[in-house]
Design a protein around this motif. Sequence first.
Motif, mmCIF file in Angstrom:
data_model
loop_
_atom_site.group_PDB
_atom_site.id
_atom_site.type_symbol
_atom_site.label_atom_id
_atom_site.label_comp_id
_atom_site.label_asym_id
_atom_site.label_seq_id
_atom_site.Cartn_x
_atom_site.Cartn_y
_atom_site.Cartn_z
ATOM 1 N N VAL A 1 -3.669 -0.445 -13.248
ATOM 2 C CA VAL A 1 -2.702 -0.114 -14.281
ATOM 3 C C VAL A 1 -3.429 0.763 -15.302
ATOM 4 N N GLU A 2 -3.087 2.044 -15.304
ATOM 5 C CA GLU A 2 -3.677 2.998 -16.240
ATOM 6 C C GLU A 2 -5.190 2.845 -16.350
ATOM 7 N N ASP A 3 -5.856 2.770 -15.215
ATOM 8 C CA ASP A 3 -7.315 2.690 -15.156
ATOM 9 C C ASP A 3 -7.892 1.487 -15.902
ATOM 10 N N VAL A 4 -7.124 0.389 -15.976
ATOM 11 C CA VAL A 4 -7.591 -0.814 -16.659
ATOM 12 C C VAL A 4 -8.645 -1.536 -15.825
ATOM 13 N N ASN A 5 -8.513 -1.515 -14.521
ATOM 14 C CA ASN A 5 -9.403 -2.256 -13.641
ATOM 15 C C ASN A 5 -10.220 -1.268 -12.821
ATOM 16 N N ALA A 6 -11.487 -1.165 -13.146
ATOM 17 C CA ALA A 6 -12.358 -0.182 -12.488
ATOM 18 C C ALA A 6 -12.589 -0.493 -11.011
ATOM 19 N N SER A 7 -12.315 -1.724 -10.581
ATOM 20 C CA SER A 7 -12.535 -2.047 -9.170
ATOM 21 C C SER A 7 -11.409 -1.531 -8.274
ATOM 22 N N TYR A 8 -10.332 -1.058 -8.880
ATOM 23 C CA TYR A 8 -9.225 -0.473 -8.118
ATOM 24 C C TYR A 8 -9.003 0.960 -8.574
ATOM 25 N N PRO A 9 -8.752 1.863 -7.631
ATOM 26 C CA PRO A 9 -8.439 3.234 -8.039
ATOM 27 C C PRO A 9 -7.077 3.296 -8.727
ATOM 28 N N SER A 10 -6.902 4.311 -9.525
ATOM 29 C CA SER A 10 -5.599 4.543 -10.149
ATOM 30 C C SER A 10 -4.641 5.099 -9.100
ATOM 31 N N LYS A 11 -3.379 5.140 -9.432
ATOM 32 C CA LYS A 11 -2.375 5.711 -8.534
ATOM 33 C C LYS A 11 -2.717 7.178 -8.252
ATOM 34 N N LYS A 12 -3.120 7.902 -9.286
ATOM 35 C CA LYS A 12 -3.484 9.313 -9.150
ATOM 36 C C LYS A 12 -4.669 9.475 -8.188
ATOM 37 N N GLU A 13 -5.654 8.591 -8.308
ATOM 38 C CA GLU A 13 -6.814 8.659 -7.403
ATOM 39 C C GLU A 13 -6.398 8.392 -5.959
ATOM 40 N N TRP A 14 -5.497 7.429 -5.746
ATOM 41 C CA TRP A 14 -4.986 7.174 -4.389
ATOM 42 C C TRP A 14 -4.332 8.431 -3.829
ATOM 43 N N TYR A 15 -3.489 9.061 -4.628
ATOM 44 C CA TYR A 15 -2.784 10.266 -4.162
ATOM 45 C C TYR A 15 -3.773 11.374 -3.790
ATOM 46 N N GLN A 16 -4.839 11.514 -4.562
ATOM 47 C CA GLN A 16 -5.870 12.521 -4.246
ATOM 48 C C GLN A 16 -6.563 12.181 -2.931
ATOM 49 N N ILE A 17 -6.823 10.914 -2.715
ATOM 50 C CA ILE A 17 -7.456 10.475 -1.468
ATOM 51 C C ILE A 17 -6.531 10.741 -0.282
ATOM 52 N N PHE A 18 -5.248 10.457 -0.443
ATOM 53 C CA PHE A 18 -4.289 10.739 0.628
ATOM 54 C C PHE A 18 -4.346 12.222 0.993
ATOM 55 N N GLN A 19 -4.334 13.069 -0.019
ATOM 56 C CA GLN A 19 -4.347 14.518 0.216
ATOM 57 C C GLN A 19 -5.641 14.940 0.919
ATOM 58 N N GLN A 20 -6.777 14.437 0.448
ATOM 59 C CA GLN A 20 -8.071 14.777 1.055
ATOM 60 C C GLN A 20 -8.153 14.319 2.506
ATOM 61 N N ALA A 21 -7.543 13.186 2.801
ATOM 62 C CA ALA A 21 -7.598 12.627 4.155
ATOM 63 C C ALA A 21 -6.595 13.290 5.097
ATOM 64 N N GLY A 22 -5.722 14.131 4.566
ATOM 65 C CA GLY A 22 -4.746 14.806 5.409
ATOM 66 C C GLY A 22 -3.591 13.922 5.828
ATOM 67 N N VAL A 23 -3.174 13.040 4.903
ATOM 68 C CA VAL A 23 -1.993 12.223 5.164
ATOM 69 C C VAL A 23 -0.985 12.465 4.050
ATOM 70 N N LYS A 24 0.280 12.375 4.423
ATOM 71 C CA LYS A 24 1.373 12.613 3.485
ATOM 72 C C LYS A 24 1.990 11.271 3.105
ATOM 73 N N LEU A 25 2.223 11.084 1.811
ATOM 74 C CA LEU A 25 2.904 9.888 1.344
ATOM 75 C C LEU A 25 4.393 10.037 1.646
ATOM 76 N N VAL A 26 4.919 9.138 2.479
ATOM 77 C CA VAL A 26 6.321 9.176 2.873
ATOM 78 C C VAL A 26 7.147 8.244 1.997
ATOM 79 N N ALA A 27 6.607 7.045 1.732
ATOM 80 C CA ALA A 27 7.331 6.064 0.931
ATOM 81 C C ALA A 27 6.338 5.136 0.247
ATOM 82 N N GLU A 28 6.801 4.587 -0.865
ATOM 83 C CA GLU A 28 5.963 3.686 -1.657
ATOM 84 C C GLU A 28 6.846 2.591 -2.234
ATOM 85 N N VAL A 29 6.408 1.338 -2.080
ATOM 86 C CA VAL A 29 7.141 0.212 -2.651
ATOM 87 C C VAL A 29 6.147 -0.652 -3.417
ATOM 88 N N ALA A 30 6.342 -0.720 -4.732
ATOM 89 C CA ALA A 30 5.501 -1.578 -5.571
ATOM 90 C C ALA A 30 6.136 -2.958 -5.650
#
Length: 154
Positions: A62-91
């Motif tokens: 949550v807004e970079d509160v927990n350093a042991s978990y990436p932020s949502k933005k960091e996840w999205y960057q990782i998805f892009q770097q790995a060559g995968v497209k986000l199709v759906a997301e359910v929180a």
Amino acid sequence: MEKICQFVVEDINQSTKKEKGYDIVIFGAVGDVLGNINETILKLKDTIKPQGYIIIDDAYSVEDVNASYPSKKEWYQIFQQAGVKLVAEVAIDHQELMQINRSNQMHIVRRANELMILYPENKSIFAEYIKSQQSECEELENEIIGVTWLLQAN
């Protein structure tokens, strides 16, 4: 069910080396058993067909509160770097999560107290377990957002 689905129990590190050509893989996060997040996604991607799918159940901070978990933005960057497209997301629904946590915690405390009576020499172990579970609930409710992502290989 055996005709359309096969369940195998083995070391996931071995599975990702030999298993190939799947339409979809499902990964429930259990730490970095496959390496860091980018390595994990690349290994999972290597097991699916081109344009195949990956379902990942994990969390982001949550807004970079927990350093042991990436932020949502960091996840999205990782998805892009790995060559995968986000199709759906359910929180996870926060109110539902809190209700589940309260119910589970009630059962944990009840059972731990029963075990403390049966095994008084291990009382500190059970008490510590209760504390660790309460801490995990606090983290889940305040620091991270549980999420399931559907990804597709580019």
